[in-house]
Design a protein around this motif. Structure first.
Motif, PDB file in Angstrom:
ATOM      1  N   ILE B  10      -7.077  41.470  16.829  1.00 56.25           N
ATOM      2  CA  ILE B  10      -6.581  41.026  18.136  1.00 56.25           C
ATOM      3  C   ILE B  10      -5.099  41.353  18.229  1.00 56.25           C
ATOM      4  O   ILE B  10      -4.318  40.976  17.350  1.00 56.25           O
ATOM      5  N   ILE B  53      -1.677  39.287  16.769  1.00 54.84           N
ATOM      6  CA  ILE B  53      -1.316  37.877  16.836  1.00 54.84           C
ATOM      7  C   ILE B  53      -1.425  37.277  15.439  1.00 54.84           C
ATOM      8  O   ILE B  53      -2.090  37.826  14.560  1.00 54.84           O
ATOM      9  N   GLU B  55      -2.432  34.011  12.953  1.00 58.70           N
ATOM     10  CA  GLU B  55      -3.651  33.199  12.935  1.00 58.70           C
ATOM     11  C   GLU B  55      -3.532  31.866  13.664  1.00 58.70           C
ATOM     12  O   GLU B  55      -4.488  31.392  14.254  1.00 58.70           O
ATOM     13  N   ASP B  56      -2.361  31.270  13.605  1.00 54.36           N
ATOM     14  CA  ASP B  56      -2.251  29.948  14.227  1.00 54.36           C
ATOM     15  C   ASP B  56      -1.392  29.984  15.484  1.00 54.36           C
ATOM     16  O   ASP B  56      -0.739  29.014  15.846  1.00 54.36           O
ATOM     17  N   ASP B  58      -0.957  31.001  19.674  1.00 52.52           N
ATOM     18  CA  ASP B  58      -1.731  31.319  20.859  1.00 52.52           C
ATOM     19  C   ASP B  58      -1.212  32.612  21.473  1.00 52.52           C
ATOM     20  O   ASP B  58      -0.215  33.170  21.028  1.00 52.52           O
ATOM     21  N   LEU B  59      -1.892  33.097  22.495  1.00 54.60           N
ATOM     22  CA  LEU B  59      -1.581  34.431  23.016  1.00 54.60           C
ATOM     23  C   LEU B  59      -0.213  34.479  23.679  1.00 54.60           C
ATOM     24  O   LEU B  59       0.561  35.415  23.460  1.00 54.60           O
ATOM     25  N   ASP B  60       0.090  33.455  24.481  1.00 53.17           N
ATOM     26  CA  ASP B  60       1.394  33.422  25.143  1.00 53.17           C
ATOM     27  C   ASP B  60       2.525  33.424  24.117  1.00 53.17           C
ATOM     28  O   ASP B  60       3.549  34.081  24.304  1.00 53.17           O
ATOM     29  N   GLN B  80      -0.156  37.144  31.576  1.00 49.31           N
ATOM     30  CA  GLN B  80      -1.298  37.939  31.129  1.00 49.31           C
ATOM     31  C   GLN B  80      -1.899  38.721  32.294  1.00 49.31           C
ATOM     32  O   GLN B  80      -2.049  38.172  33.377  1.00 49.31           O
ATOM     33  N   GLY B  82      -4.739  40.912  31.538  1.00 47.36           N
ATOM     34  CA  GLY B  82      -6.108  41.273  31.207  1.00 47.36           C
ATOM     35  C   GLY B  82      -6.336  41.412  29.720  1.00 47.36           C
ATOM     36  O   GLY B  82      -5.391  41.560  28.949  1.00 47.36           O
ATOM     37  N   ALA B  83      -7.588  41.357  29.348  1.00 50.50           N
ATOM     38  CA  ALA B  83      -7.981  41.588  27.960  1.00 50.50           C
ATOM     39  C   ALA B  83      -8.906  42.782  27.962  1.00 50.50           C
ATOM     40  O   ALA B  83      -9.724  42.938  28.860  1.00 50.50           O
ATOM     41  N   VAL B 113      -4.795  42.087  24.355  1.00 44.70           N
ATOM     42  CA  VAL B 113      -4.481  41.287  25.528  1.00 44.70           C
ATOM     43  C   VAL B 113      -3.171  41.801  26.103  1.00 44.70           C
ATOM     44  O   VAL B 113      -2.174  41.894  25.385  1.00 44.70           O
TER      45      VAL B 113
END
Lengths: 248, 248
Positions: B10, B53, B55-56, B58-60, B80, B82-83, B113
């Motif tokens: 990811i 990313i 592991e712990d 978030d995307l933002d 964001q 799109g993914a 993402v």
DNA sequence: GAGCATGGTGTATATTGTACACCAAGAAAA
DNA sequence: TTTTCTTGGTGTACAATATACACCATGCTC
């Protein structure tokens, strides 16, 4: 040929909306989860339709596959509304439980991609033989317990729907091929939680040349029968003005 | 405490836009990739700012982290758009090369993402000591070779920007705190590729009570100095009408 | 044929969009 | 000090769109 090897840390969840000519509904699924460590079976009553993606599958295909499995239909309106990492998804203390659950390794999703699906209720009811899938009024979700981050995802989908419906003619996806203007108005009212003046609403629709009156009329109703209309995407694409007032 | 263990499949890519009072630009990064098998170093001249990313995380947060590392700023507009799964990303035969590359296990991204970032050019230039990061005019991207699916992502971001700019006051993120009306107009013209009538444009802006004239004027310009204006998000939030003409 | 429920229409006024041209201010050059 | 250059800043007439508002029509049921 599609490999069914799943990607363990990526899943797709579909928020499926339907309209019964009265109110907006969501499709929820009863799920059984087997805890791979203890062997215990958990029953989750209200979850979104979702599953991991396969290794050689793109996201849209995964969503299409999930919906096909659920409804038997494969030409459903489907659009991504966001991707969510695990920390995004903790929206209330109750959801914290599910975060722990994920962190314990029970589930190892890291990213969920949310899809918004709009379906014509009249087409799908027949196909739904499966008792584990059913419609719930959108207004009922507030008071409903939902597993994982699904309540959060649901509200994100609803927001996306309400946003898009103002700007694109996607609401028609929720109606049968032929519909009356009152049905269309009720749909917009249900979607946006407002009410419109009948005459002004119809004046607006009259300017949309892609909403085309048919010769057919309603039959068997205990009042004056209404005329049927049809949404033509071709005409829409040809005549759209592309102007969506913010600055222009 | 953040673990720096990356999630291998990811990644987050940021499409960073800037405005130099003339045209719209994108921030591209020169990247060195080491092929872990052969040890060969690949140099990629024009890539989006992106990384896996943690592991712990978030995307933002991942996107914020990437932008902070790039510009030194951490209160940048970031959203964001799109993914994308791997099959989505093959948009031209040339990109096919990168798909193979991924499939061979060189890179094992499955989902990217995309984030749209808007930055005030005047704030960031000083911080950009790193020679490997630079601005390119958006109009130049068509003829530019870009690695991976980055050209595809770039165009998705541009579409998202053009869509959002019509509906939300995000364009101001590209301007300094104080700006003139001509600068604002040029910005919208650059964003949308159109041109506006000066008087009508200013009439529209005059109705936006959240674009507030200041007492300050331009200085040191070889012509009549223009008045400065300021965008107030508070006033915007209070006075927004929420009506975005499609049906209502 | 009376009652009922929904379908369907029009007009007046306010608001907003659009097309269009000239004077003003300040700096620089002559 | 006058002229020139460049950008800043304004107003009006007309068209289109939005809004507020009330009544008759049709077809069924009783």
């Amino acid at each position: 040929m599609i490999s069914h090897k799943i990607v363990p840390n990526i899943s797709v969840d579909c928020v499926v909306f339907g309209f019964d000519f009265e109110k907006l509904n969501v499709l929820l699924v009863k799920r059984e989860m087997v805890d791979e460590k203890s062997g215990k079976v958990l029953i989750l009553d209200h979850t979104l339709a979702g599953y991991h993606i396969f290794e050689d599958e793109d996201l849209d295909s995964a969503a299409t596959r999930i919906l096909k499995g659920l409804t038997g239909l494969d030409n459903i309106f489907l659009e991504q509304f966001g991707a969510f990492g695990q920390l995004d998804r903790v929206s209330s203390p109750k959801d914290k439980m599910w975060l722990d659950y994920i962190n314990q390794g029970f589930a190892d999703r890291v990213v969920t991609v949310g899809y918004l699906a709009l379906i014509d209720n009249t087409k799908v009811t027949l196909t739904l033989k499966d008792r584990d899938v059913s419609w719930f009024p959108v207004s009922m979700i507030t008071d409903m317990e939902m597993a994982f981050d699904h309540k959060f995802l649901f509200y994100k989908a609803l927001e996306a729907l309400q946003r898009k419906v103002k700007v694109e003619p996607i609401a028609f996806e929720l109606l049968p091929d032929y519909f009356t203007l009152s049905q269309l108005q009720k749909l917009y009212e249900a979607l946006l939680g407002t009410s419109f003046d009948k005459r002004n609403f119809r004046k607006k629709v009259a300017q949309m040349h892609y909403v085309i009156p048919l010769k057919k009329k309603q039959q068997g109703v205990p009042h004056k029968p209404a005329q049927y209309y049809l949404f033509s995407r071709e005409v829409y694409e040809k005549t759209r003005k592309g102007r969506i007032s913010f600055i222009i």
